[in-house]
Design an enzyme around this catalytic site. Sequence first.
Site, PDB file in Angstrom:
ATOM      1  N   SER A  45     -33.728 -71.085 -37.532  1.00  0.00           N
ATOM      2  CA  SER A  45     -33.872 -72.107 -36.498  1.00  0.00           C
ATOM      3  C   SER A  45     -34.113 -71.410 -35.170  1.00  0.00           C
ATOM      4  CB  SER A  45     -32.615 -72.972 -36.412  1.00  0.00           C
ATOM      5  OG  SER A  45     -32.767 -73.983 -35.439  1.00  0.00           O
ATOM      6  N   GLU A  46     -35.071 -71.924 -34.399  1.00  0.00           N
ATOM      7  CA  GLU A  46     -35.470 -71.199 -33.191  1.00  0.00           C
ATOM      8  C   GLU A  46     -34.408 -71.171 -32.107  1.00  0.00           C
ATOM      9  OE1 GLU A  46     -37.824 -75.172 -32.817  1.00  0.00           O
ATOM     10  OE2 GLU A  46     -37.293 -73.789 -34.412  1.00  0.00           O
ATOM     11  N   ASN A  47     -33.338 -71.956 -32.262  1.00  0.00           N
ATOM     12  CA  ASN A  47     -32.258 -71.848 -31.280  1.00  0.00           C
ATOM     13  C   ASN A  47     -31.323 -70.672 -31.572  1.00  0.00           C
ATOM     14  OD1 ASN A  47     -31.399 -73.436 -33.532  1.00  0.00           O
ATOM     15  ND2 ASN A  47     -29.592 -74.043 -32.416  1.00  0.00           N
ATOM     16  N   GLY A  48     -31.610 -69.897 -32.651  1.00  0.00           N
ATOM     17  CA  GLY A  48     -30.925 -68.633 -32.823  1.00  0.00           C
ATOM     18  C   GLY A  48     -30.026 -68.456 -34.021  1.00  0.00           C
ATOM     19  N   SER A  87     -35.194 -64.726 -31.624  1.00  0.00           N
ATOM     20  CA  SER A  87     -35.685 -65.802 -32.481  1.00  0.00           C
ATOM     21  C   SER A  87     -37.199 -65.958 -32.378  1.00  0.00           C
ATOM     22  CB  SER A  87     -34.998 -67.117 -32.113  1.00  0.00           C
ATOM     23  OG  SER A  87     -35.472 -68.170 -32.910  1.00  0.00           O
TER      24      SER A  87
END
Length: 217
Positions: A45-48, A87
């Site tokens: 997930s691109e939020n980390g 990320s």
Amino acid sequence: MLDKNGIAKRIAQEVKDGYYVNLGIGIPTLVANFVRDDIEVEFQSENGILGMGPFPFEGEEDPDLINAGKQTITALPGASYFDSAMSFGMIRGQHVDLTILGAMEVAENGDIANWKIPGKMVKGMGGAMDLVASAENIIVAMMHTNRAGESKLLKKCSLPLTGVGCVTKIVTNLAVIEVTGKRFKLLERAPGVSVEEIQKATEGTLIVEGEIPEMKL
């Protein structure tokens, strides 16, 4: 005809052992619930976070553990957490094998519009533009038509584009469709749905070759 869980279940069949997969918000987040138990997959997930698991059971939610859509998630053993720079380095460096996104429109040449409707408030495009610019394998999860019954699989997108010529496959409540060249190609139909219904619901050019099998879920 499929519901949202049915769409996610069919897309889960596209996830292969050893894949690193990014799940967009909406229907794509459901895919983690249906991946086979006998394969190893890393959801990013691109939020980390790398190593997302299925959604938590009621009462077991951790409010500090969320995906990019602000939904509570679980983390599998060995999961890792990192900042946005790391990320997006994964995404832009093409280290993600499969990207699964929702969409408002997809054009027959593979263009995708999924971040903005003019005149409506929008928080931003999130990581969508980075994902579509970097990924080589993009599957879209969406309903075939909008609430007015109008097709969302178009000759040309009418909404602001997120990416150009990037979508490889689409799974809707009616069908599995491949984007081939500048045309849609019908691969499978949802249980109980006819080829004629799919053709009627598709504005873009749809190639139909031979007998079209029903999805196996």
